[in-house]
Motif scaffolding. Structure first.
Motif, PDB file in Angstrom:
ATOM      1  N   ALA A 144      -4.562  30.206  20.327  1.00 25.20           N
ATOM      2  CA  ALA A 144      -5.211  30.109  19.012  1.00 25.20           C
ATOM      3  C   ALA A 144      -6.716  30.272  19.166  1.00 25.20           C
ATOM      4  N   GLU A 145      -7.276  31.015  18.224  1.00 27.04           N
ATOM      5  CA  GLU A 145      -8.728  31.186  18.236  1.00 27.04           C
ATOM      6  C   GLU A 145      -9.374  30.015  17.517  1.00 27.04           C
ATOM      7  N   THR A 146     -10.513  29.586  18.026  1.00 24.99           N
ATOM      8  CA  THR A 146     -11.228  28.490  17.364  1.00 24.99           C
ATOM      9  C   THR A 146     -12.217  29.081  16.366  1.00 24.99           C
ATOM     10  N   GLU A 147     -12.399  28.362  15.271  1.00 28.19           N
ATOM     11  CA  GLU A 147     -13.349  28.821  14.270  1.00 28.19           C
ATOM     12  C   GLU A 147     -14.764  28.558  14.763  1.00 28.19           C
ATOM     13  N   PRO A 148     -15.695  29.442  14.428  1.00 26.72           N
ATOM     14  CA  PRO A 148     -17.072  29.193  14.852  1.00 26.72           C
ATOM     15  C   PRO A 148     -17.659  27.995  14.082  1.00 26.72           C
ATOM     16  N   VAL A 149     -18.574  27.302  14.726  1.00 23.82           N
ATOM     17  CA  VAL A 149     -19.218  26.167  14.092  1.00 23.82           C
ATOM     18  C   VAL A 149     -20.151  26.697  13.005  1.00 23.82           C
ATOM     19  N   THR A 163     -25.924  22.019  11.736  1.00 31.87           N
ATOM     20  CA  THR A 163     -24.470  22.090  11.637  1.00 31.87           C
ATOM     21  C   THR A 163     -23.994  21.329  10.408  1.00 31.87           C
TER      22      THR A 163
END
Length: 106
Positions: A2-7, A27
């Protein structure tokens, strides 16, 4: 895998104090808002404990028609004494400094 979403971050201006006029990427949380308090530790030149600059989030402006918040900015709070503690409505107020209380009657 699974790809992680960018912060996600938001360019937020700072007003007052040493950071006056700077814009930093801050952030954002799950609600899309930056944190209510932003603390910046500044190392002491002599190697002592760092000085912490405290900035609080305030609305940048409001829309004319509906009065919605149009973004956020941080303002400098030099006399912040919260030390990062949460303030609940049912919490006791901070202890008064020792000494004679201000008496209005005499």
């Amino acid at each position: 895998m699974a790809e992680t979403e960018p912060v996600k971050s938001q360019d937020t201006p700072f007003e007052g104090g040493p950071m006056d006029g700077r814009v930093l990427p801050v952030t954002v949380g799950p609600t899309g808002h930056p944190p209510k308090t932003y603390r910046i530790p500044v190392p002491a030149p002599d190697g002592g404990p760092p000085t912490v600059l405290v900035y609080h989030r305030v609305p940048r402006g409001y829309s004319k028609r509906l009065g919605l918040i149009q973004g956020w900015k941080y303002t400098y709070t030099p006399d912040d004494t919260s030390a990062g503690r949460l303030r609940w409505p049912w919490s006791k107020p901070a202890a008064e400094p020792p000494g004679k209380p201000d008496d209005a009657n005499g």
